[in-house]
Write an enzyme that holds these catalytic residues in place. Structure first.
Site, PDB file in Angstrom:
ATOM      1  N   HIS A  95      23.415 -32.351 -33.332  1.00  0.00           N
ATOM      2  CA  HIS A  95      22.345 -32.908 -32.498  1.00  0.00           C
ATOM      3  C   HIS A  95      22.805 -32.942 -31.033  1.00  0.00           C
ATOM      4  O   HIS A  95      23.967 -33.247 -30.752  1.00  0.00           O
ATOM      5  CB  HIS A  95      21.991 -34.320 -32.985  1.00  0.00           C
ATOM      6  CG  HIS A  95      20.717 -34.825 -32.390  1.00  0.00           C
ATOM      7  ND1 HIS A  95      20.648 -35.286 -31.106  1.00  0.00           N
ATOM      8  CD2 HIS A  95      19.461 -34.906 -32.889  1.00  0.00           C
ATOM      9  CE1 HIS A  95      19.392 -35.645 -30.833  1.00  0.00           C
ATOM     10  NE2 HIS A  95      18.656 -35.414 -31.917  1.00  0.00           N
ATOM     11  N   GLU A 144      15.648 -28.104 -31.114  1.00  0.00           N
ATOM     12  CA  GLU A 144      15.268 -29.312 -30.383  1.00  0.00           C
ATOM     13  C   GLU A 144      15.537 -29.120 -28.889  1.00  0.00           C
ATOM     14  O   GLU A 144      16.658 -29.360 -28.426  1.00  0.00           O
ATOM     15  CB  GLU A 144      16.083 -30.500 -30.892  1.00  0.00           C
ATOM     16  CG  GLU A 144      15.799 -30.851 -32.321  1.00  0.00           C
ATOM     17  CD  GLU A 144      16.081 -32.328 -32.576  1.00  0.00           C
ATOM     18  OE1 GLU A 144      15.180 -33.021 -33.023  1.00  0.00           O
ATOM     19  OE2 GLU A 144      17.205 -32.773 -32.289  1.00  0.00           O
TER      20      GLU A 144
HETATM   21  P1  PGA Z   1      12.185 -37.848 -30.738  1.00  0.00           P
HETATM   22  O1  PGA Z   1      13.646 -37.395 -31.204  1.00  0.00           O
HETATM   23  O2  PGA Z   1      11.233 -37.564 -31.877  1.00  0.00           O
HETATM   24  O3  PGA Z   1      12.315 -39.319 -30.455  1.00  0.00           O
HETATM   25  O4  PGA Z   1      11.824 -37.041 -29.547  1.00  0.00           O
HETATM   26  C1  PGA Z   1      13.841 -36.234 -31.949  1.00  0.00           C
HETATM   27  C2  PGA Z   1      15.309 -36.039 -32.225  1.00  0.00           C
HETATM   28  O5  PGA Z   1      16.128 -36.251 -31.330  1.00  0.00           O
HETATM   29  O6  PGA Z   1      15.692 -35.672 -33.355  1.00  0.00           O
END
Ligand code: PGA
Length: 219
Positions: A95, A144
């Site tokens: 992440h 992401e």
């Molecule tokens: P968010 O986070 O839905 O709060 O934007 C997503 C993530 O970081 O996995």
């Protein structure tokens, strides 16, 4: 099958989690089970609280938000693959918040993937740009874009699909999008068969909203 993955990050408490589970367990999974699989990734100390829920409900699984790159042993603070395997089927690895704040590097992340796989824990490997290398034999890749995380600025599905095309993933890999997903914008993503699921941060902390993200895909 579409995957709705909740990343709780460093949030919740023992009592709030118990309330969350009570509410979520009352949802109508008969309606969603054929099409939706929920994967909940709470902080480590809260994971065991979900044991009953996942035992009773085959459309819910558990994941960790991290996993040690080391074998069991003298590594203070680490949570290793063997202890996690008793509780989780998945682990989020790579992440962008861990890359940034814990300074996790690609070689370290690749070791984490190896450790997870050894115990049959499936990595959900996160990348935010084409520069992030992908380990081999992944089954779940989550895209992401950093600007979309926690900002309310979700990336349009067309861009998410264009990014997937550049990755040239093999057909059996599940492609997940994450970044400001909620029950209002979920259809935009999951109506495309190129997108297999979503990674949800903020909106996964509310059990009603988290379930709705799944159920809204159905109609
Ligand atoms: P968010 O986070 O839905 O709060 O934007 C997503 C993530 O970081 O996995």
């Amino acid at each position: 099958m579409k995957y709705i993955i909740g990343n709780w990050k460093s949030n919740s408490t023992l009592s709030d989690t118990a309330k969350w589970i009570r509410k979520f367990s009352k949802k109508n999974f008969r309606e969603t089970q054929k099409h939706i699989h929920f994967i909940i990734c709470p902080p480590f100390p809260l994971i065991p609280l979900f044991a009953d829920l996942v035992k009773k409900n085959s459309s819910i699984s558990l994941g960790s938000q991290d996993i040690s790159a080391s074998e069991p042993g003298a590594y203070t603070g680490e949570v290793n693959n063997i202890m996690l395997a008793d509780f989780v089927q998945f682990s989020i690895i790579g992440h962008s918040e861990r890359r940034k704040y814990q300074k996790e590097t690609n070689p370290l992340l690749f070791k984490k993937v190896k450790q997870a796989k050894k115990e049959k824990i499936e990595p959900i490997f996160c990348i935010s740009s084409q520069k992030d290398p992908l380990p081999k034999r992944l089954k779940y890749v989550a895209y992401e874009p950093v600007a979309a995380i926690g900002s309310g600025q979700n990336e349009p599905a067309e861009k998410v699909i264009a990014f997937k095309d550049k990755l040239k993933l093999s057909k059996n890999i599940k492609y997940i999008y994450g970044g400001s997903v909620n029950s209002g914008n979920i259809r935009e993503y999951l109506c495309h068969n190129q997108i297999d699921g979503v990674l949800v941060g903020g909106a996964s902390l509310d059990p009603d909203e988290f379930y709705k993200i799944g159920s809204n895909c159905l109609n």
